[in-house]
Motif scaffolding. Structure first.
Motif, PDB file in Angstrom:
ATOM      1  N   TRP A 179      42.718  30.001  46.463  1.00 46.13           N
ATOM      2  CA  TRP A 179      43.130  30.180  45.070  1.00 46.13           C
ATOM      3  C   TRP A 179      43.931  28.988  44.547  1.00 46.13           C
ATOM      4  CZ3 TRP A 179      42.823  34.060  48.646  1.00 46.13           C
ATOM      5  CH2 TRP A 179      41.980  35.134  48.327  1.00 46.13           C
ATOM      6  N   SER A 188      37.241  31.086  36.988  1.00 45.52           N
ATOM      7  CA  SER A 188      38.490  31.630  37.518  1.00 45.52           C
ATOM      8  C   SER A 188      39.348  32.225  36.416  1.00 45.52           C
ATOM      9  CB  SER A 188      39.268  30.552  38.276  1.00 45.52           C
ATOM     10  OG  SER A 188      39.506  29.430  37.451  1.00 45.52           O
ATOM     11  N   ARG A 310      36.746  33.620  41.072  1.00 45.10           N
ATOM     12  CA  ARG A 310      37.998  33.960  41.757  1.00 45.10           C
ATOM     13  C   ARG A 310      39.019  34.415  40.711  1.00 45.10           C
ATOM     14  NH1 ARG A 310      41.130  28.259  43.170  1.00 45.10           N
ATOM     15  NH2 ARG A 310      40.898  27.365  41.083  1.00 45.10           N
ATOM     16  N   ALA A 311      39.941  35.277  41.146  1.00 47.17           N
ATOM     17  CA  ALA A 311      40.918  35.863  40.228  1.00 47.17           C
ATOM     18  C   ALA A 311      42.255  36.002  40.930  1.00 47.17           C
ATOM     19  CB  ALA A 311      40.435  37.217  39.726  1.00 47.17           C
ATOM     20  N   PHE A 335      38.110  42.710  38.936  1.00 42.80           N
ATOM     21  CA  PHE A 335      38.541  41.965  40.112  1.00 42.80           C
ATOM     22  C   PHE A 335      38.105  42.627  41.415  1.00 42.80           C
ATOM     23  CE2 PHE A 335      42.410  40.115  37.644  1.00 42.80           C
ATOM     24  CZ  PHE A 335      41.533  39.429  36.826  1.00 42.80           C
ATOM     25  N   VAL A 340      33.717  39.007  43.509  1.00 40.09           N
ATOM     26  CA  VAL A 340      34.908  38.310  43.016  1.00 40.09           C
ATOM     27  C   VAL A 340      35.942  38.205  44.133  1.00 40.09           C
ATOM     28  CG1 VAL A 340      36.806  38.388  41.349  1.00 40.09           C
ATOM     29  CG2 VAL A 340      34.509  39.103  40.659  1.00 40.09           C
ATOM     30  N   ALA A 342      39.534  38.109  44.641  1.00 38.77           N
ATOM     31  CA  ALA A 342      40.745  38.396  43.875  1.00 38.77           C
ATOM     32  C   ALA A 342      41.938  38.561  44.797  1.00 38.77           C
ATOM     33  CB  ALA A 342      40.560  39.652  43.026  1.00 38.77           C
ATOM     34  N   TRP A 355      45.644  48.733  44.318  1.00 40.00           N
ATOM     35  CA  TRP A 355      44.795  47.629  44.781  1.00 40.00           C
ATOM     36  C   TRP A 355      44.683  47.672  46.292  1.00 40.00           C
ATOM     37  CZ3 TRP A 355      41.404  44.346  43.007  1.00 40.00           C
ATOM     38  CH2 TRP A 355      41.100  43.189  43.711  1.00 40.00           C
TER      39      TRP A 355
END
Length: 393
Positions: A179, A188, A310-311, A335, A340, A342, A355
């Motif tokens: 990241w 992103s 990407r996140a 996400f 993805v 993330a 999450w």
């Protein structure tokens, strides 16, 4: 990462060695998020299994606002995780604390009192660091969550003891590499929230250089709305509003990334009632607590999913735990897409949001690392003296 600091796993660990271990637990009695403790267990077990005598230092809360508490609950959790007794001694910088450290037996570990009970901890006071250093002959620094803080117990202490990095410190930093920096081949998205100034001063300005879309929430959004001339009523601006406003204006003027500023926000009035209003219609007695994603932002999230981008989420973007979920729900849904990559940053963010994917216990430290490729503690470790073969009594 820049040049790697010396690692605990590469030290010649032997029975009788006297170690100070600087951790970054910072969890309250509810032990959330326990991951801040559990990630350090393998390094602590390595020391104890080698017969080292371990004086453990950590923090919780802050001396500045009176939230620094005792750490007995952490000692109990550690004992369960390590499968061995973990003592607790409420002092840490007194002659009594030194006497307790001197009494440690081979393989014994004792957690000493909250380092943030001292005003000098967060100032990196060298006199306090010298007193902490009396607890051992070498120091291992863990706690990636505070790696950006040049505090007495994790940076200044290295001026008085030779030291190394606990392996978990470097492992958490390395895990951020996917990241970090620009990745022109992948779309992103970065979400910024929470209340700490670093989300604006470091996150907004640093991630603007690396991400295609920035979605601010929390104090970051409030700061941007104010800088744009929108009314924000009684919305929180954090402890450094003017510095953050300057940073926001800089990004607004010269930013590279696309910046999401909502057309409609959710506010909570003084009587507690919520309402959804246009961004120019925030009442004087209301505070922004959430926001609606603009239609074009939903299109960007669809693009993220389609392209497998990407996140990053650094700070909760709304008052989610109070039931304000309008922004978070579509963001996390996007996400969580299997294509993805993330990541959630920070203990509070991980504790508050639903999450199950990758996360980092570091919030501010992760932002600093992503923006600068280093943190204060890594810089201090690179300057530290080499540990003698056997730091024993």
């Amino acid at each position: 990462m820049r040049a790697e600091p010396p690692l605990l796993s590469r030290q010649d660990l032997r029975p009788g060695q006297r170690w100070v271990y600087s951790a970054g637990f910072n969890v309250g009695p509810d032990l959330r998020p326990a991951g801040r403790i559990d990630c350090e267990v393998p390094d602590l077990r390595r020391l104890c299994d080698a017969g080292a005598r371990v004086a453990l230092l950590s923090h919780q809360g802050s001396h500045r606002d009176g939230t620094a508490l005792g750490l007995g609950h952490v000692a109990s959790h550690l004992a369960r995780a390590l499968g061995r007794p973990v003592g607790y001694h409420p002092a840490n910088a007194t002659d009594d604390a030194v006497a307790r450290a001197d009494e440690l037996r081979d393989g014994e570990i004792v957690l000493f009192g909250n380092t943030r009970e001292h005003a000098g901890e967060e100032r990196g006071d060298p006199a306090l660091a010298r007193r902490f250093a009396r607890l051992g002959a070498a120091v291992a620094v863990g706690g990636f969550a505070k790696a950006h803080r040049a505090h007495a117990s994790n940076a200044a202490i290295l001026d008085f003891l030779p030291g190394c990095a606990a392996d978990n410190l470097v492992t958490e930093a390395r895990a951020l590499d996917p990241w970090a920096g620009r990745d022109p081949g992948r779309y992103s998205v970065a979400v910024l929230g929470g209340v700490k100034p670093e989300k604006t001063l470091v996150g907004l300005t640093g991630l603007d250089r690396a991400y295609d879309l920035l979605i601010p929430g929390g104090v970051v959004l409030n700061t941007l709305l104010r800088a744009l001339g929108h009314p924000i009523g009684r919305s929180a601006l954090g402890p450094e509003p003017e510095r953050c406003a300057d940073a926001a204006r800089s990004v607004l003027a010269d930013g590279r990334a696309e910046l999401h500023v909502p057309d409609r926000v959710i506010v909570r009035r003084g009587d507690g009632r919520p309402a959804t209003v246009d961004v120019d219609g925030v009442p004087d007695d209301a505070a922004v607590v959430d926001f609606e994603l603009a239609p074009w932002a939903h299109e960007r999230l669809a693009r993220l999913r389609a392209l497998g981008g990407r996140a990053l989420v650094a700070g909760t973007p709304s008052r989610y735990t109070d039931g304000f979920t309008t922004a978070v729900t579509p963001l996390l849904a996007a996400f969580a897409d299997p294509g993805v990559d993330a990541l959630l940053l920070g203990g509070d963010t991980v504790a508050e949001l639903p999450w199950a994917g990758p996360s980092s216990t570091g919030g501010g430290s992760a932002l600093h690392y992503l923006a600068d490729g280093t943190c204060a503690v890594f810089d201090a470790l690179r300057r530290t003296r080499t540990i003698e073969r056997t730091p024993t009594p």
